[in-house]
Design a protein around this motif. Structure first.
Motif, PDB file in Angstrom:
ATOM      1  N   SER A  44       0.802  -1.230   0.000  1.00 33.29           N
ATOM      2  CA  SER A  44       0.000   0.000   0.000  1.00 33.29           C
ATOM      3  C   SER A  44       0.832   1.276   0.000  1.00 33.29           C
ATOM      4  O   SER A  44       0.347   2.322   0.444  1.00 33.29           O
ATOM      5  N   THR A  45       2.056   1.221  -0.508  1.00 30.46           N
ATOM      6  CA  THR A  45       2.908   2.415  -0.526  1.00 30.46           C
ATOM      7  C   THR A  45       3.148   2.979  -1.925  1.00 30.46           C
ATOM      8  O   THR A  45       3.599   4.125  -2.042  1.00 30.46           O
ATOM      9  N   SER A  46       2.868   2.223  -2.983  1.00 33.73           N
ATOM     10  CA  SER A  46       3.240   2.672  -4.331  1.00 33.73           C
ATOM     11  C   SER A  46       2.137   3.472  -5.027  1.00 33.73           C
ATOM     12  O   SER A  46       2.350   3.987  -6.124  1.00 33.73           O
ATOM     13  N   CYS A  47       0.984   3.568  -4.404  1.00 33.42           N
ATOM     14  CA  CYS A  47      -0.107   4.330  -5.018  1.00 33.42           C
ATOM     15  C   CYS A  47      -1.017   4.881  -3.921  1.00 33.42           C
ATOM     16  O   CYS A  47      -0.975   4.427  -2.771  1.00 33.42           O
ATOM     17  N   GLY A  48      -1.845   5.848  -4.303  1.00 35.58           N
ATOM     18  CA  GLY A  48      -2.814   6.380  -3.372  1.00 35.58           C
ATOM     19  C   GLY A  48      -3.857   5.348  -3.000  1.00 35.58           C
ATOM     20  O   GLY A  48      -4.140   4.415  -3.769  1.00 35.58           O
ATOM     21  N   GLN A  49      -4.435   5.521  -1.845  1.00 32.45           N
ATOM     22  CA  GLN A  49      -5.440   4.570  -1.372  1.00 32.45           C
ATOM     23  C   GLN A  49      -6.620   4.482  -2.336  1.00 32.45           C
ATOM     24  O   GLN A  49      -7.212   3.416  -2.504  1.00 32.45           O
ATOM     25  N   PHE A  50      -6.942   5.575  -3.016  1.00 26.75           N
ATOM     26  CA  PHE A  50      -8.073   5.564  -3.934  1.00 26.75           C
ATOM     27  C   PHE A  50      -7.808   4.654  -5.130  1.00 26.75           C
ATOM     28  O   PHE A  50      -8.728   4.021  -5.644  1.00 26.75           O
ATOM     29  N   VAL A  51      -6.548   4.543  -5.556  1.00 28.92           N
ATOM     30  CA  VAL A  51      -6.193   3.637  -6.653  1.00 28.92           C
ATOM     31  C   VAL A  51      -6.289   2.192  -6.177  1.00 28.92           C
ATOM     32  O   VAL A  51      -6.921   1.344  -6.812  1.00 28.92           O
ATOM     33  N   GLU A  52      -5.653   1.901  -5.064  1.00 26.47           N
ATOM     34  CA  GLU A  52      -5.659   0.548  -4.520  1.00 26.47           C
ATOM     35  C   GLU A  52      -7.080   0.063  -4.244  1.00 26.47           C
ATOM     36  O   GLU A  52      -7.461  -1.057  -4.599  1.00 26.47           O
ATOM     37  N   ARG A  53      -7.870   0.915  -3.633  1.00 23.62           N
ATOM     38  CA  ARG A  53      -9.238   0.544  -3.272  1.00 23.62           C
ATOM     39  C   ARG A  53     -10.091   0.278  -4.516  1.00 23.62           C
ATOM     40  O   ARG A  53     -10.881  -0.670  -4.548  1.00 23.62           O
ATOM     41  N   ALA A  54      -9.912   1.092  -5.556  1.00 28.07           N
ATOM     42  CA  ALA A  54     -10.703   0.910  -6.776  1.00 28.07           C
ATOM     43  C   ALA A  54     -10.399  -0.418  -7.438  1.00 28.07           C
ATOM     44  O   ALA A  54     -11.308  -1.147  -7.868  1.00 28.07           O
ATOM     45  N   VAL A  55      -9.117  -0.757  -7.522  1.00 25.94           N
ATOM     46  CA  VAL A  55      -8.745  -2.013  -8.176  1.00 25.94           C
ATOM     47  C   VAL A  55      -9.172  -3.205  -7.327  1.00 25.94           C
ATOM     48  O   VAL A  55      -9.718  -4.191  -7.840  1.00 25.94           O
ATOM     49  N   GLU A  56      -8.938  -3.134  -6.027  1.00 21.65           N
ATOM     50  CA  GLU A  56      -9.324  -4.241  -5.158  1.00 21.65           C
ATOM     51  C   GLU A  56     -10.835  -4.451  -5.186  1.00 21.65           C
ATOM     52  O   GLU A  56     -11.318  -5.597  -5.259  1.00 21.65           O
ATOM     53  N   THR A  57     -11.617  -3.388  -5.152  1.00 25.71           N
ATOM     54  CA  THR A  57     -13.073  -3.504  -5.173  1.00 25.71           C
ATOM     55  C   THR A  57     -13.554  -4.126  -6.463  1.00 25.71           C
ATOM     56  O   THR A  57     -14.424  -5.006  -6.472  1.00 25.71           O
ATOM     57  N   ARG A  58     -12.990  -3.699  -7.587  1.00 25.79           N
ATOM     58  CA  ARG A  58     -13.388  -4.244  -8.884  1.00 25.79           C
ATOM     59  C   ARG A  58     -13.004  -5.714  -8.999  1.00 25.79           C
ATOM     60  O   ARG A  58     -13.779  -6.523  -9.529  1.00 25.79           O
ATOM     61  N   CYS A  59     -11.853  -6.087  -8.490  1.00 27.95           N
ATOM     62  CA  CYS A  59     -11.434  -7.496  -8.546  1.00 27.95           C
ATOM     63  C   CYS A  59     -12.336  -8.377  -7.687  1.00 27.95           C
ATOM     64  O   CYS A  59     -12.714  -9.481  -8.083  1.00 27.95           O
ATOM     65  N   ARG A  60     -12.673  -7.892  -6.507  1.00 23.91           N
ATOM     66  CA  ARG A  60     -13.545  -8.676  -5.629  1.00 23.91           C
ATOM     67  C   ARG A  60     -14.934  -8.852  -6.221  1.00 23.91           C
ATOM     68  O   ARG A  60     -15.618  -9.848  -5.958  1.00 23.91           O
ATOM     69  N   ALA A  61     -15.353  -7.876  -7.026  1.00 20.74           N
ATOM     70  CA  ALA A  61     -16.687  -7.945  -7.635  1.00 20.74           C
ATOM     71  C   ALA A  61     -16.721  -8.837  -8.873  1.00 20.74           C
ATOM     72  O   ALA A  61     -17.803  -9.148  -9.372  1.00 20.74           O
ATOM     73  N   ALA A  62     -15.549  -9.244  -9.358  1.00 15.40           N
ATOM     74  CA  ALA A  62     -15.481 -10.052 -10.581  1.00 15.40           C
ATOM     75  C   ALA A  62     -15.903 -11.480 -10.274  1.00 15.40           C
ATOM     76  O   ALA A  62     -15.200 -12.210  -9.563  1.00 15.40           O
ATOM     77  N   GLN A  63     -17.039 -11.872 -10.791  1.00 15.91           N
ATOM     78  CA  GLN A  63     -17.559 -13.214 -10.531  1.00 15.91           C
ATOM     79  C   GLN A  63     -16.630 -14.266 -11.122  1.00 15.91           C
ATOM     80  O   GLN A  63     -16.085 -14.096 -12.210  1.00 15.91           O
ATOM     81  N   ASP A  64     -16.487 -15.357 -10.396  1.00 16.45           N
ATOM     82  CA  ASP A  64     -15.717 -16.522 -10.835  1.00 16.45           C
ATOM     83  C   ASP A  64     -14.210 -16.302 -10.828  1.00 16.45           C
ATOM     84  O   ASP A  64     -13.464 -17.151 -11.335  1.00 16.45           O
ATOM     85  N   TYR A  65     -13.731 -15.170 -10.270  1.00 20.39           N
ATOM     86  CA  TYR A  65     -12.290 -14.930 -10.188  1.00 20.39           C
ATOM     87  C   TYR A  65     -11.902 -14.680  -8.733  1.00 20.39           C
ATOM     88  O   TYR A  65     -12.566 -13.928  -8.015  1.00 20.39           O
ATOM     89  N   SER A  66     -10.821 -15.318  -8.315  1.00 19.18           N
ATOM     90  CA  SER A  66     -10.267 -15.059  -6.990  1.00 19.18           C
ATOM     91  C   SER A  66      -9.247 -13.932  -7.089  1.00 19.18           C
ATOM     92  O   SER A  66      -8.679 -13.680  -8.154  1.00 19.18           O
ATOM     93  N   SER A  67      -9.030 -13.236  -5.980  1.00 15.86           N
ATOM     94  CA  SER A  67      -8.089 -12.118  -6.005  1.00 15.86           C
ATOM     95  C   SER A  67      -7.434 -11.955  -4.648  1.00 15.86           C
ATOM     96  O   SER A  67      -7.931 -12.440  -3.625  1.00 15.86           O
ATOM     97  N   VAL A  68      -6.299 -11.235  -4.654  1.00 12.12           N
ATOM     98  CA  VAL A  68      -5.588 -10.960  -3.417  1.00 12.12           C
ATOM     99  C   VAL A  68      -4.838  -9.641  -3.588  1.00 12.12           C
ATOM    100  O   VAL A  68      -4.397  -9.302  -4.689  1.00 12.12           O
ATOM    101  N   LEU A  69      -4.725  -8.906  -2.504  1.00 13.67           N
ATOM    102  CA  LEU A  69      -3.956  -7.662  -2.474  1.00 13.67           C
ATOM    103  C   LEU A  69      -2.670  -7.901  -1.704  1.00 13.67           C
ATOM    104  O   LEU A  69      -2.707  -8.325  -0.548  1.00 13.67           O
ATOM    105  N   ASN A  70      -1.533  -7.646  -2.358  1.00 14.88           N
ATOM    106  CA  ASN A  70      -0.220  -7.780  -1.726  1.00 14.88           C
ATOM    107  C   ASN A  70      -0.028  -9.157  -1.098  1.00 14.88           C
ATOM    108  O   ASN A  70       0.361  -9.287   0.066  1.00 14.88           O
ATOM    109  N   GLY A  71      -0.314 -10.171  -1.898  1.00 10.25           N
ATOM    110  CA  GLY A  71      -0.064 -11.541  -1.492  1.00 10.25           C
ATOM    111  C   GLY A  71       1.367 -11.927  -1.832  1.00 10.25           C
ATOM    112  O   GLY A  71       2.323 -11.245  -1.461  1.00 10.25           O
ATOM    113  N   ARG A  72       1.524 -13.025  -2.576  1.00 12.74           N
ATOM    114  CA  ARG A  72       2.873 -13.455  -2.955  1.00 12.74           C
ATOM    115  C   ARG A  72       3.577 -12.393  -3.796  1.00 12.74           C
ATOM    116  O   ARG A  72       4.791 -12.234  -3.731  1.00 12.74           O
TER     117      ARG A  72
END
Length: 264
Positions: free
Chosen positions: A169-197
């Motif tokens: 969570s240091t390379s971009c603003g929280q608004f960027v991170e939150r937008a991408v994470e929210t969109r990924c979580r909303a994507a049906q049939d796809y798993s997602s992770v923030l700052n995993g491996r």
């Protein structure tokens, strides 16, 4: 050598690992595993083509086995204590040597490749980020990657489909991170992770300066979402056409957010 498609929006897509070009003098030193080029980010340029909403694209055609543009020029490990590959990789993602014995690049050869192939890619990225920031007052580097979903040498179990990296969570603003994470979580049939491996490579960490209105985020896709993960690494239109709308919505959300920030 570096392929640049200039767009008018604040977004720059980085594509450091889609190339398959290997100069002949290096190709002859690679062994059979090296010449298989198995660790390519196959078809990523095709996957994102036409999704960009007037984005800029910076791509190198040189293969990562020649030099990895997503490693720092000092070759410091991005993930200390974990298996990984270096600036001029000596092994593949399975941990096996990719050069004929005794043909590995020495320090002088690494320096030569850094000047010929690594520096031009980052010169281009820097120039394009500066250009779009000068135009909009804000810039976003969206670093495009993919990898096989099962590689025991690098990570346990099966990788999530959509892997977001923002260097904790240091390379971009929280608004960027939150937008991408929210969109990924909303994507049906796809798993997602923030700052995993994968938390973002050197590119994300180096360019991401949110306090200076330059944001950077990495998207590491599991290749199982759009292609066959075994040779000959075929594009799967049925899978890709399900994934492309998800990527489009991510880029669309980011574009709208950046234009909103521009107007403040």
């Amino acid at each position: 050598m570096i392929e640049i498609t200039q767009g008018g929006s604040p977004i720059v897509l980085g594509m450091p690992h889609t190339g398959t070009d290997v100069p002949p003098e290096i190709w002859d030193k690679l062994n059979e595993r090296g010449q298989a080029l198995a660790d390519t980010d196959w078809h990523i340029d095709r996957l994102y083509n036409g999704l960009g909403l007037d984005v800029t694209v910076v791509r190198t055609p040189i293969h990562r086995y020649v030099i990895d543009p997503n490693r720092g020029p000092d070759d410091a490990s991005l993930y200390p204590g974990q298996n990984t590959t270096g600036l001029c990789p000596l092994t593949d993602f399975e941990g096996f040597p990719i050069y004929h014995e005794g043909q590995e690049p020495d320090a002088d050869e690494v320096s030569r490749r850094r000047a010929l192939y690594h520096a031009p890619y980052h010169d281009a990225l820097s120039t394009e980020l500066a250009r779009v920031k000068a135009k909009h007052g804000i810039a976003l580097l969206y670093d495009c990657h993919s990898i096989r979903s099962v590689i025991p040498y690098l990570f346990d179990d099966t990788l999530p489909d959509l892997n977001i990296g923002t260097n904790s969570s240091t390379s971009c603003g929280q608004f960027v991170e939150r937008a991408v994470e929210t969109r990924c979580r909303a994507a049906q049939d796809y798993s997602s992770v923030l700052n995993g491996r994968f938390k973002g490579g050197w590119t994300t960490r180096h360019y991401g300066q949110p306090a200076e209105n330059i944001h950077a985020i990495q998207m590491e896709l599991a290749q199982s979402t759009y292609m066959d993960e075994t040779p000959p690494w075929q594009w799967r239109a049925d899978k890709a056409e399900r994934l492309r709308p998800v990527l489009y919505r991510i880029l669309n959300d980011l574009t709208e957010l950046l234009y909103e920030r521009q107007q403040r």
